[in-house]
Scaffold this motif. Structure first.
Motif, PDB file in Angstrom:
ATOM      1  N   GLU A  94      47.687  46.107  67.591  1.00  0.00           N
ATOM      2  CA  GLU A  94      46.764  45.597  66.571  1.00  0.00           C
ATOM      3  C   GLU A  94      46.470  44.113  66.744  1.00  0.00           C
ATOM      4  OE1 GLU A  94      50.804  44.680  65.479  1.00  0.00           O
ATOM      5  OE2 GLU A  94      49.897  46.591  66.097  1.00  0.00           O
ATOM      6  N   GLY A  95      47.260  43.424  67.588  1.00  0.00           N
ATOM      7  CA  GLY A  95      46.999  42.005  67.827  1.00  0.00           C
ATOM      8  C   GLY A  95      48.262  41.208  68.069  1.00  0.00           C
ATOM      9  N   LEU A  96      48.122  39.895  68.017  1.00  0.00           N
ATOM     10  CA  LEU A  96      49.222  38.971  68.294  1.00  0.00           C
ATOM     11  C   LEU A  96      49.598  38.220  67.027  1.00  0.00           C
ATOM     12  CD1 LEU A  96      47.746  37.385  71.563  1.00  0.00           C
ATOM     13  CD2 LEU A  96      49.355  39.283  71.426  1.00  0.00           C
ATOM     14  N   SER A  97      50.901  37.895  66.885  1.00  0.00           N
ATOM     15  CA  SER A  97      51.315  37.104  65.718  1.00  0.00           C
ATOM     16  C   SER A  97      52.449  36.161  66.104  1.00  0.00           C
ATOM     17  CB  SER A  97      51.758  38.018  64.568  1.00  0.00           C
ATOM     18  OG  SER A  97      52.840  38.830  64.981  1.00  0.00           O
ATOM     19  N   LEU A  98      52.494  35.017  65.448  1.00  0.00           N
ATOM     20  CA  LEU A  98      53.511  34.012  65.730  1.00  0.00           C
ATOM     21  C   LEU A  98      54.843  34.427  65.111  1.00  0.00           C
ATOM     22  CD1 LEU A  98      54.026  31.099  66.896  1.00  0.00           C
ATOM     23  CD2 LEU A  98      53.627  30.279  64.568  1.00  0.00           C
ATOM     24  N   VAL A  99      55.909  34.425  65.931  1.00  0.00           N
ATOM     25  CA  VAL A  99      57.257  34.736  65.451  1.00  0.00           C
ATOM     26  C   VAL A  99      57.941  33.459  64.977  1.00  0.00           C
ATOM     27  CG1 VAL A  99      59.537  35.584  66.129  1.00  0.00           C
ATOM     28  CG2 VAL A  99      57.481  36.706  66.989  1.00  0.00           C
ATOM     29  N   GLY A 100      57.843  32.405  65.763  1.00  0.00           N
ATOM     30  CA  GLY A 100      58.493  31.151  65.421  1.00  0.00           C
ATOM     31  C   GLY A 100      58.239  30.105  66.483  1.00  0.00           C
ATOM     32  N   THR A 101      58.670  28.882  66.200  1.00  0.00           N
ATOM     33  CA  THR A 101      58.466  27.760  67.116  1.00  0.00           C
ATOM     34  C   THR A 101      59.790  27.060  67.386  1.00  0.00           C
ATOM     35  OG1 THR A 101      56.216  27.440  66.292  1.00  0.00           O
ATOM     36  CG2 THR A 101      57.208  25.597  67.474  1.00  0.00           C
ATOM     37  N   LEU A 102      60.090  26.809  68.649  1.00  0.00           N
ATOM     38  CA  LEU A 102      61.296  26.078  69.041  1.00  0.00           C
ATOM     39  C   LEU A 102      60.905  24.618  69.257  1.00  0.00           C
ATOM     40  CD1 LEU A 102      62.793  28.597  71.637  1.00  0.00           C
ATOM     41  CD2 LEU A 102      63.169  28.508  69.177  1.00  0.00           C
ATOM     42  N   CYS A 103      61.452  23.753  68.420  1.00  0.00           N
ATOM     43  CA  CYS A 103      61.100  22.325  68.475  1.00  0.00           C
ATOM     44  C   CYS A 103      62.310  21.494  68.887  1.00  0.00           C
ATOM     45  CB  CYS A 103      60.614  21.837  67.115  1.00  0.00           C
ATOM     46  SG  CYS A 103      59.246  22.776  66.442  1.00  0.00           S
ATOM     47  N   GLY A 104      62.040  20.251  69.266  1.00  0.00           N
ATOM     48  CA  GLY A 104      63.117  19.292  69.492  1.00  0.00           C
ATOM     49  C   GLY A 104      63.809  19.411  70.829  1.00  0.00           C
ATOM     50  N   GLY A 105      63.272  20.223  71.717  1.00  0.00           N
ATOM     51  CA  GLY A 105      63.912  20.386  73.020  1.00  0.00           C
ATOM     52  C   GLY A 105      63.195  19.598  74.101  1.00  0.00           C
ATOM     53  N   HIS A 106      62.024  20.085  74.499  1.00  0.00           N
ATOM     54  CA  HIS A 106      61.256  19.433  75.561  1.00  0.00           C
ATOM     55  C   HIS A 106      60.336  18.357  75.001  1.00  0.00           C
ATOM     56  CE1 HIS A 106      62.516  22.077  78.834  1.00  0.00           C
ATOM     57  NE2 HIS A 106      62.478  23.071  77.959  1.00  0.00           N
ATOM     58  N   SER A 107      59.980  17.411  75.866  1.00  0.00           N
ATOM     59  CA  SER A 107      59.060  16.350  75.454  1.00  0.00           C
ATOM     60  C   SER A 107      57.743  16.415  76.203  1.00  0.00           C
ATOM     61  CB  SER A 107      59.714  14.983  75.688  1.00  0.00           C
ATOM     62  OG  SER A 107      60.065  14.829  77.050  1.00  0.00           O
ATOM     63  N   ALA A 108      57.566  17.465  77.008  1.00  0.00           N
ATOM     64  CA  ALA A 108      56.320  17.647  77.762  1.00  0.00           C
ATOM     65  C   ALA A 108      56.106  19.145  77.965  1.00  0.00           C
ATOM     66  CB  ALA A 108      56.387  16.913  79.109  1.00  0.00           C
ATOM     67  N   THR A 109      55.021  19.505  78.638  1.00  0.00           N
ATOM     68  CA  THR A 109      54.652  20.901  78.859  1.00  0.00           C
ATOM     69  C   THR A 109      55.795  21.706  79.471  1.00  0.00           C
ATOM     70  OG1 THR A 109      52.336  20.283  79.152  1.00  0.00           O
ATOM     71  CG2 THR A 109      53.023  22.381  80.106  1.00  0.00           C
ATOM     72  N   VAL A 110      56.044  22.900  78.928  1.00  0.00           N
ATOM     73  CA  VAL A 110      57.047  23.822  79.472  1.00  0.00           C
ATOM     74  C   VAL A 110      56.374  24.677  80.539  1.00  0.00           C
ATOM     75  CG1 VAL A 110      58.556  25.771  78.925  1.00  0.00           C
ATOM     76  CG2 VAL A 110      58.401  23.825  77.365  1.00  0.00           C
ATOM     77  N   ARG A 111      56.956  24.719  81.725  1.00  0.00           N
ATOM     78  CA  ARG A 111      56.325  25.419  82.850  1.00  0.00           C
ATOM     79  C   ARG A 111      57.021  26.723  83.238  1.00  0.00           C
ATOM     80  NH1 ARG A 111      52.920  21.915  85.992  1.00  0.00           N
ATOM     81  NH2 ARG A 111      52.650  23.675  87.379  1.00  0.00           N
ATOM     82  N   SER A 112      58.290  26.902  82.815  1.00  0.00           N
ATOM     83  CA  SER A 112      59.052  28.061  83.286  1.00  0.00           C
ATOM     84  C   SER A 112      60.079  28.479  82.253  1.00  0.00           C
ATOM     85  CB  SER A 112      59.748  27.717  84.614  1.00  0.00           C
ATOM     86  OG  SER A 112      60.547  26.553  84.453  1.00  0.00           O
ATOM     87  N   PHE A 113      60.476  29.745  82.321  1.00  0.00           N
ATOM     88  CA  PHE A 113      61.508  30.242  81.412  1.00  0.00           C
ATOM     89  C   PHE A 113      62.160  31.481  82.015  1.00  0.00           C
ATOM     90  CE2 PHE A 113      57.946  32.903  80.464  1.00  0.00           C
ATOM     91  CZ  PHE A 113      58.487  34.138  80.127  1.00  0.00           C
ATOM     92  N   CYS A 114      63.334  31.825  81.506  1.00  0.00           N
ATOM     93  CA  CYS A 114      64.008  33.054  81.911  1.00  0.00           C
ATOM     94  C   CYS A 114      64.767  33.580  80.703  1.00  0.00           C
ATOM     95  CB  CYS A 114      64.970  32.786  83.074  1.00  0.00           C
ATOM     96  SG  CYS A 114      65.673  34.297  83.765  1.00  0.00           S
ATOM     97  N   TRP A 115      64.498  34.828  80.323  1.00  0.00           N
ATOM     98  CA  TRP A 115      65.133  35.457  79.168  1.00  0.00           C
ATOM     99  C   TRP A 115      66.303  36.310  79.653  1.00  0.00           C
ATOM    100  CZ3 TRP A 115      65.831  35.494  74.200  1.00  0.00           C
ATOM    101  CH2 TRP A 115      66.252  36.650  73.544  1.00  0.00           C
TER     102      TRP A 115
END
Length: 389
Positions: free
Chosen positions: A312-333
């Motif tokens: 049905e679409g996309l929705s925001l779950v939450g925001t992680l703040c206070g970690g990076h100070s610039a664009t995030v380029r990579s991640f691993c779950w």
């Protein structure tokens, strides 16, 4: 509380547990992978591909720096651990090779080199779930783009040897192959994405490329990330360089039902985020327990948005703040302990865990990197812009 609600609550509670920073030679952290610990005693490893042509290895639990591989003369693209051996790590290189290192050895030399054909420039790669096949994707050279395959058996006991390709697929894409992703549990299935907008699913057990091509999906844009999702991983999704999102169901290929689950032209317009602060997508992750697909996006100041995907679409779950100070380029779950690793243009590697409390008093540093390292913020931006004129 449903599994999805529990999962969303858990994601929203992620906090910084550990932080590591490239202080000596700042660089963008372009790709991250985590090994599967081979023994109960082993905490496993993290490998990071950096914009300064190096791969850095860290302890998975502490984020302590362990060692570094320099790839000169080529630029590295992507980093992957072998599935069955937590000390073996791979990366594709613009010099037309995929290199493999064994981090137990003191040597800087690759234990295995998978060489391509003359003029190949590799910008994407993956290794299948049985560690038997390596596949790399090339930049377009003249009219040619290739998916190149190698036999990966015997990688740990033939130091310094070079392997020739098993063969190539050359007809299915007509522009740079930006992403390759093998199926998590079916070793013969692989999906590729390209700046030509196509996302192709192959069964490499078939005798030729025509028969191997199971499905061609069109994202109508330049593909920046691809992955598998859904029960038994029968779905394929991608994000695009202009922040679009496409999601297809391969289980519907032989039915009358449409295979498209969702197609969002611009996720920035489709997700309600405070101050319109969703500026880019990093990629996606499928959570098996909750049977739920999520996207990661962010801001240029380092906030990370977690976005839930439904038909049905996309929705925001939450925001992680206070970690990076610039664009995030990579991640691993990491499914096992519900943790998230993120790397950014601020040269920081962060480990997020549910309910964690960071024990460091290190201040988040805003870092300006020399312009020589400021690569295109999105790969192949230039080709997209010229196409839109």
């Amino acid at each position: 509380m449903s599994a999805v609600e529990k999962m969303e609550e858990q994601l929203a509670s992620l906090s910084i547990a550990k932080r590591s920073m490239l202080r000596e030679e700042p660089a963008y952290l372009l790709d991250v992978d985590v090994s599967k610990p081979s023994t109960a005693e082993s905490s496993g490893f993290v490998a990071v591909s950096c914009s300064n042509k190096s791969i850095r290895i860290y302890n998975r639990e502490t984020l302590n720096f362990l060692r570094e591989y320099k790839s000169c003369p080529g630029v590295l693209h992507g980093v992957r651990f072998a599935h069955a051996c937590d000390s073996v790590v791979f990366s594709a290189c613009s010099d037309g090779t995929v290199k493999c290192w064994d981090i137990r050895l003191a040597s800087q030399e690759a234990v295995q080199i998978f060489s391509g054909y003359p003029a190949n420039v590799f910008i994407s790669f993956d290794i299948n779930c049985s560690d038997l096949i390596v596949c790399a994707g090339t930049e377009k050279v003249e009219q040619d783009t290739f998916l190149v395959f190698w036999d990966a058996r015997g990688i740990t006991n033939c130091a310094g040897t070079t392997k020739e390709p098993l063969g190539v697929y050359s007809e299915s894409h007509n522009d740079d192959i930006t992403k390759i992703c093998f199926h998590p549990i079916e070793p013969n299935l692989v999906v590729s994405g390209s700046t030509d907008g196509l996302v192709n699913v192959f069964d490499i057990n078939k005798d030729n490329e025509d028969d191997a091509l199971i499905s061609t999906c069109n994202s109508d844009s330049s593909v920046s990330f691809i992955g598998w999702s859904g029960k038994d991983y029968k779905q394929v999704y991608c994000t695009t360089h202009d922040e679009g999102f496409c999601w297809w169901d391969m289980a519907q290929l032989d039915t009358e039902e449409p295979i498209t689950r969702l197609h969002v032209l611009d996720v920035r317009d489709a997700v309600c985020v405070e101050n319109n602060s969703l500026q880019y997508l990093v990629g996606g992750l499928y959570h098996e327990k909750a049977d739920k697909l999520f996207l990661l996006g962010g801001t240029s100041t380092g906030d990370i948005h977690l976005i839930s995907c439904g038909t049905e679409g996309l929705s925001l779950v939450g925001t992680l703040c206070g970690g990076h100070s610039a664009t995030v380029r990579s991640f691993c779950w990491n499914q096992e302990d519900e943790s998230l690793l993120t790397g950014g243009e601020d040269a920081q590697l962060l480990l997020w865990k549910p309910g964690a409390v960071e024990r460091s008093f290190a201040k988040k540093a805003s870092m300006k990197i020399a312009s020589s390292v400021q690569k295109r913020v999105r790969v192949h931006n230039s080709s997209l812009q010229s196409r839109k004129k």
